[in-house]
Design an enzyme around this catalytic site. Structure first.
Site, PDB file in Angstrom:
ATOM      1  CE  LYS A  24      16.872 -40.965  12.002  1.00 14.40           C
ATOM      2  NZ  LYS A  24      17.957 -41.061  11.002  1.00 14.40           N
ATOM      3  CG  ASN A  25      19.423 -38.432  14.457  1.00 15.11           C
ATOM      4  OD1 ASN A  25      19.502 -39.454  13.762  1.00 15.11           O
ATOM      5  ND2 ASN A  25      19.057 -37.265  13.957  1.00 15.11           N
ATOM      6  NE  ARG A  94      27.433 -39.741   7.440  1.00  7.63           N
ATOM      7  CZ  ARG A  94      28.471 -39.853   6.694  1.00  7.63           C
ATOM      8  NH1 ARG A  94      28.369 -40.287   5.488  1.00  7.63           N
ATOM      9  NH2 ARG A  94      29.648 -39.522   7.140  1.00  7.63           N
ATOM     10  CB  CYS A 118      19.611 -38.890   3.965  1.00  8.36           C
ATOM     11  SG  CYS A 118      17.911 -39.335   4.308  1.00  8.36           S
ATOM     12  NE  ARG A 123      24.743 -36.940   5.914  1.00  8.78           N
ATOM     13  CZ  ARG A 123      23.662 -37.472   6.456  1.00  8.78           C
ATOM     14  NH1 ARG A 123      23.254 -37.079   7.636  1.00  8.78           N
ATOM     15  NH2 ARG A 123      22.984 -38.395   5.815  1.00  8.78           N
ATOM     16  N   PRO A 124      31.478 -35.852   5.129  1.00  7.02           N
ATOM     17  CG  PRO A 124      33.152 -34.244   4.972  1.00  7.02           C
ATOM     18  CD  PRO A 124      31.673 -34.409   4.945  1.00  7.02           C
ATOM     19  CG  ASP A 126      37.157 -34.503   6.669  1.00  9.06           C
ATOM     20  OD1 ASP A 126      36.030 -34.603   7.169  1.00  9.06           O
ATOM     21  OD2 ASP A 126      37.554 -33.468   6.106  1.00  9.06           O
ATOM     22  CG  ASP A 306      17.594 -33.460  10.874  1.00  8.37           C
ATOM     23  OD1 ASP A 306      18.031 -33.364   9.716  1.00  8.37           O
ATOM     24  OD2 ASP A 306      17.973 -34.326  11.677  1.00  8.37           O
ATOM     25  NE  ARG A 398      17.004 -43.683   6.558  1.00 11.64           N
ATOM     26  CZ  ARG A 398      17.686 -42.560   6.419  1.00 11.64           C
ATOM     27  NH1 ARG A 398      17.485 -41.784   5.392  1.00 11.64           N
ATOM     28  NH2 ARG A 398      18.590 -42.207   7.298  1.00 11.64           N
TER      29      ARG A 398
END
Length: 421
Positions: A24-25, A94, A118, A123-124, A126, A306, A398
C-alpha cells in the site's frame, strides 16, 4: 458509514501458504507519480484497498482516466484537467498530499486542503513545504488550504530535519522535472522510496541514491509513461509472520523481499521463532511459548513503527517481561487498553510500554482504533481462548487485502458480520 465486525475463534493452528499483496505505502506514491507524464502508465500488483481507491478517486477528480484490467492498473494522465483537490477527498486519506510534487512539476500550480488519515500522532506537512520552497515553490496557506505555485523549478540542496517518507517522495517527484540538480540530505531510506526511484527512472528520470540518506536527482525536460510492478507489502508480511508464531503454526509466505523484513526477522528469531529464508518467500514455524524481547521503533532500516502493535500482541503471551519504546508516533499505544481487555498485562509510561507476558489471552469484545492497532487485536484474537468480537474492522481494511480469505486458507476460524448502518 457502517462498521463491520469480525468474530474470531482462537487457538486454531495456522498452516499452509499465502501470497503477500503489493505494498500500500509504495502504491500510493507510484499512483501520484503517474501524473508526471502525458500518457498511460501501467502499474502491476496494486492492492485493492480503501486508501488506493481514494487515491484513484483523487486522480479521476484531476481528470485522469484510471482502469483496472486483470492484474494491471492503467492510469492515463494525458487527460489531466485540474490542479485542485477538494476537502472531502483530501480528508479521507493522508497520502493524497503526494499529488503536490507531481502537479507542481507538471503544471506549476496546485491547491489542496490539509489531508486526513489515521489518528496516531501529528504528521505535519512542514517538511514537505520547506523542501518544495527550496526548489522555488511559493506556498500560501489559509482556511485549511495549501496553495502552491512556481514559475520555474530550480534544483537545490534540501536538508530534511527529520527523514520524512512523504516529504522525501514529494520533493523527489518535484525535482525530477526541475532545472539542474537536487540533493536531498537526511532522506528517508524506506524500500518504498527505492520503489519510487525505480519507477521514476523507468519514466526517464535521473534519480540516484534511494535507500541511502543522500538522494541525487538530475532534472530532465520530460518523462514518459512506464510499466512497473509494486514491491510486496513488508508490513503485511510481518503481520502474517507473527500470526504463524502466535498460533504455533507453520506458514510459508510467498512474494516477500526478505531484506525488507530484516529487523522483524531478527526480533522474531530472538524471541525463539524458526524463520527460514527462501528466494522470494519465507517460512515461519513455532511451537510453545516465545521468549520476551525488548524493541525500539526507529526509521528504516530500524524496527518499523507499523509493526509495533502486532509485536506487542505477540509479546503479551511471551515468557517474561518485554519493553517496547515507540520513538516515531506519540499516540501509538491506543491498542494497549484493548489488549488489556483480553487479559494482557501492559503498563505505559510516556513512550515506553512494559509487557508482562501471560500464558494465555482471553477472547473479549474489542475494537480497532486504527489500522495497525486493528491488526494487533486480530492477531491476539487468533491466539486467544474462545471467541473474540473485533469491532470497526474497516480500519483493518485500509491496509490488508482479502484478510479473511487469506486466513481461512490457513485454517483460521473467522467470519465477518456486516453491520447495516
Amino acid at each position: 458509514m457502517s462498521m463491520d465486525r469480525y468474530v474470531i475463534t482462537g487457538k486454531q493452528r495456522l498452516e499452509g501458504s499465502l501470497r503477500v499483496s503489493g505494498a500500500k505505502n509504495a502504491s500510493l506514491p507510484l499512483l501520484a507519480a503517474t501524473l508526471l507524464t502525458k500518457g498511460t502508465s501501467t502499474l502491476l500488483e496494486i492492492p485493492v484497498l480503501a486508501d488506493i481507491t481514494h487515491m484513484i478517486e483523487v486522480l479521476k477528480h484531476l481528470g485522469c482516466g484510471v482502469v483496472r484490467q486483470n492484474e494491471a492498473l492503467l492510469v492515463n494522465a494525458g487527460t489531466l484537467s485540474s490542479c485542485e483537490v477538494d476537502e472531502a477527498l483530501m480528508r479521507q486519506m493522508r497520502a493524497s498530499n503526494l499529488i503536490l510534487g507531481p502537479l507542481l512539476a507538471r503544471n506549476g500550480r496546485v491547491k489542496i486542503s490539509r489531508p486526513g488519515g489515521c489518528a496516531i500522532g501529528t504528521r505535519p506537512m512542514d517538511q514537505h513545504i520547506k523542501g518544495l520552497q527550496q526548489l522555488g515553490v511559493k506556498v500560501k496557506e489559509k482556511h485549511g488550504y495549501i496553495e502552491a505555485w512556481a514559475d520555474h523549478l530550480q534544483g537545490s540542496d534540501v536538508y530534511l530535519d527529520v527523514p520524512s517518507v512523504g516529504a522525501t517522495e514529494n520533493i523527489m517527484m518535484t525535482a525530477v522535472l526541475a532545472k539542474g540538480t537536487t540533493i536531498i540530505r537526511n532522506a528517508a531510506r524506506e524500500p518504498e522510496i527505492v520503489d519510487l526511484q525505480n519507477f521514476l527512472n523507468k519514466m526517464g528520470a535521473r534519480v540516484h541514491g534511494a535507500g541511502m540518506d543522500v538522494l541525487r536527482i538530475e532534472g530532465v525536460d520530460q518523462l514518459y509513461p512506464a510499466e512497473h510492478t509494486v514491491i510486496p507489502d513488508r508490513i503485511e508480511a510481518g503481520t502474517h509472520m507473527i500470526a504463524a508464531v502466535m498460533t504455533e503454526g507453520d506458514v510459508v509466505l510467498e512474494n516477500v523481499i526478505p531484506e525488507h523484513l530484516e529487523p522483524v526477522i531478527a526480533k522474531l528469531r530472538q524471541a525463539g521463532a524458526n524463520v527460514t529464508l527462501l528466494n522470494d518467500s519465507v517460512r515461519v514455524q513455532h511451537q510453545g511459548r516465545i521468549r520476551s524481547v525488548d524493541l525500539k521503533t526507529m526509521p528504516y532500516p530500524g524496527f518499523p513503527t507499523d509493526m509495533q502493535p502486532q509485536f506487542m500482541a505477540m509479546l503479551s503471551g511471551a515468557e517474561g517481561t518485554s519493553i517496547i519504546t515507540e520513538t516515531i508516533f506519540e499516540n501509538r499505544f491506543q491498542h494497549v487498553d484493548e489488549l488489556c481487555r483480553m487479559g494482557a498485562q501492559i503498563t505505559v509510561e510516556g513512550r515506553t510500554s512494559v509487557i508482562r507476558g501471560r500464558e494465555t489471552l482471553e477472547g473479549a469484545f474489542v475494537e480497532a482504533t486504527d489500522l495497525r492497532a486493528g491488526a494487533a487485536l486480530f492477531l491476539a484474537a487468533l491466539a486467544a481462548e474462545e471467541a473474540t468480537v473485533l469491532e470497526k474492522v474497516d480500519h483493518i481494511d485500509r491496509g490488508y487485502e482479502n484478510l479473511e480469505e487469506k486466513y481461512r486458507q490457513l485454517g483460521a476460524k473467522l467470519r465477518r458480520v456486516i453491520q447495516k448502518g
